[in-house]
Scaffold this active site. Structure first.
Site, PDB file in Angstrom:
ATOM      1  N   GLU A  58      10.759  86.232 -71.194  1.00  0.00           N
ATOM      2  CA  GLU A  58      11.429  87.155 -70.165  1.00  0.00           C
ATOM      3  C   GLU A  58      10.882  88.541 -70.600  1.00  0.00           C
ATOM      4  OE1 GLU A  58      15.666  86.897 -69.774  1.00  0.00           O
ATOM      5  OE2 GLU A  58      15.667  88.222 -67.905  1.00  0.00           O
ATOM      6  N   LYS A 157      14.664  86.304 -60.183  1.00  0.00           N
ATOM      7  CA  LYS A 157      15.907  85.758 -61.246  1.00  0.00           C
ATOM      8  C   LYS A 157      17.233  86.113 -60.300  1.00  0.00           C
ATOM      9  CE  LYS A 157      18.229  86.849 -65.640  1.00  0.00           C
ATOM     10  NZ  LYS A 157      18.178  87.615 -66.761  1.00  0.00           N
ATOM     11  N   CYS A 190      16.602  82.885 -68.136  1.00  0.00           N
ATOM     12  CA  CYS A 190      17.585  83.160 -69.102  1.00  0.00           C
ATOM     13  C   CYS A 190      18.918  82.951 -68.451  1.00  0.00           C
ATOM     14  CB  CYS A 190      17.604  84.778 -69.184  1.00  0.00           C
ATOM     15  SG  CYS A 190      18.356  85.208 -70.742  1.00  0.00           S
TER      16      CYS A 190
END
Lengths: 448, 31
Positions: A58, A157, A190
């Site tokens: 990321e 995300k 994440c």
């Protein structure tokens, strides 16, 4: 194919200089090309070693030091994969897209799937009530290019981490999967790994075999460190997890690996250097079909079936990363302890090689809402070494331990079936599977 | 296995059914 070769690259991201005002597109592309030069070497090396797919971290192309305004020159308009586009063949089809072109060519020229995290931008106007004042949405975005350079996945995300104010939340949840000759893949980023949407849904409802996981994970010792947490997630969820972390020792960012439901195939943890690291490992394409696939665990069964261990000593509270735990100290070299908080009671049976006078340990329980960088409910049973023999330091970051445990068994009266077991040894090394096992009634215990 | 120097061991449970629809945000950007 029954197996495939996976690669992850822990990249020491070249960060842009901090600026108050946006740089030019040319300067932004210069910085991104520096990072992609490094990623290119890793892709070529992985392909030469037979990897079918490589995951990069990321923020791996431009870093994380941005405001909403200063990240704009680094963004590109990333179309939906349904447009069936190979940027390496038609770079101008959707306008200025040099980063997508280069990543697509990397995949195509090396015949390998390339997974990267870049920034997407979408214009909007006042007819959209949620449109930001500057007239655009900015998304933290994972992209996947297949071995012909085709864009096959784009994921915005969904669970942003609090400091990511440079990005917008997507309006709707995106469950992104794609099929390959080596199994069905899902992808998220994440902080998403704490979530039900999309993390659990991809596994349980969409039945993916493997998850691609670009991350920029700052370790919080001892319980929220990348390798123990991510490997525990793969084990508990029963899928392969390909975790590529950013590498930045200043931010305690390190810890990448290739994890399967049965084992940690390979991992890397390095707080000593600023070097990147490529890892490869062979994985089963469809782990659910394997005879070695782990059996489901009833995490509360054992703990709910025994009487709490009585103790004359009083509990005490301590903070671990803003969560108030209830602790009890391990006073002797062996014993049985129970500590409770609300609906959760944690039981520990243990035997140390010797009770050291210069180290203290505590058994802790937490049952409640975590509220700092996001809001989510936890139930945690943890045995932790305290930073010093002062019990007010239980729960604070620690890095080394000398007290050896010959036996241990940890369990809890969990009200959830989503429990991630982890064992971290001195030096933040992952406890290898040969040292412990997970029993079907929910105990994390030493192998006799 | 042989005795091991334990830093931490944990059973880390997530109670999804109690969560808000999205993990949400805590205090804004910490430098």
């Amino acid at each position: 194919t029954d197996t495939f070769i996976a690669a992850v690259y822990e990249h020491a991201v070249i960060l842009p200089n901090k600026t108050e005002t946006p740089v030019s597109k040319e300067e932004a592309l210069l910085l991104m090309n520096k990072n992609m030069d490094v990623l290119e070497k890793a892709v070529k090396l992985a392909a030469r070693q037979g990897a079918h797919i490589i995951v990069t971290p990321e923020d791996g192309v431009y870093g994380w030091v941005f405001t909403r305004e200063t990240i704009y020159p680094y963004l590109e308009d990333i179309p939906h994969p349904e447009v069936n586009w190979i940027p390496c063949k038609e770079p101008q089809r959707f306008g200025y897209a040099p980063v997508q072109e280069r990543l697509s060519c990397l995949a195509k020229h090396n015949s390998i799937y390339v997974v990267a995290n870049i920034g997407d931008k979408k214009p909007c106007n006042a007819s959209d009530l949620q449109c930001p004042p500057d007239g655009r949405y900015q998304y933290n975005t994972n992209v996947v290019f297949d071995s012909e350079g085709r864009l096959v996945a784009r994921y915005h995300k969904y669970n942003l981490y609090a400091p990511e104010t440079q990005f917008d939340f997507p309006k709707d949840l995106e469950l992104v999967t794609f099929g390959t000759p080596f199994g069905k893949f899902g992808i998220f980023t994440c902080f998403d790994i704490f979530s039900y949407d999309p993390a659990v849904v991809l596994v349980e409802k969409l039945q993916v075999d493997s998850v691609l996981f670009p991350t920029a994970w700052g370790n919080l010792l001892p319980l929220l460190s990348a390798v123990p947490f991510h490997s525990a997630w793969a084990r508990a969820m029963g899928v392969n997890l390909l975790a590529a972390n950013a590498h930045n020792t200043t931010n305690h960012m390190t810890g990448s690996g290739i994890y399967s439901p049965e084992a940690v195939n390979v991992y890397h943890y390095d707080m000593e250097t600023e070097s990147g690291q490529l890892m490869l490992s062979e994985l089963k394409s469809r782990p659910r079909n394997e005879p070695t696939y782990p059996a489901p665990v009833d995490w509360g069964a054992y703990a709910k079936g025994i009487r709490p261990f009585s103790s004359e000593q009083s509990d005490f509270s301590g903070m671990f990363y803003f969560d108030r735990f209830t602790f009890t100290e391990l006073k002797r070299s062996a014993g049985n302890y129970t500590v409770c908080q609300k609906d959760l009671c944690c039981h520990l049976t243990y035997k140390m090689s010797e009770k050291r006078t210069d180290e203290s340990y505590a058994l802790g329980a937490f049952d409640g809402l975590h509220t700092v960088e996001g809001q989510y409910y936890l139930q945690i049973c943890a045995l932790v070494k305290c930073q010093t023999t002062d019990l007010s330091t239980c729960g604070k970051p620690i890095g080394s331990a000398f007290t050896k445990f010959e036996e241990f068994s940890l369990s809890g009266t969990f009200g959830t079936s989503y429990v991630f077991p982890q064992l971290t040894l001195s030096g933040s090394q992952l406890g290898p599977e040969r040292y412990y096992e997970i029993s079907r009634d929910g105990r994390l215990k030493s192998r006799s | 296995g042989p005795p091991v120097p334990v830093l931490a061991m944990a059973l880390y449970g997530r109670v999804f059914e109690k969560d808000a629809p999205r993990l949400g945000q805590g205090p804004v950007k910490s430098e």
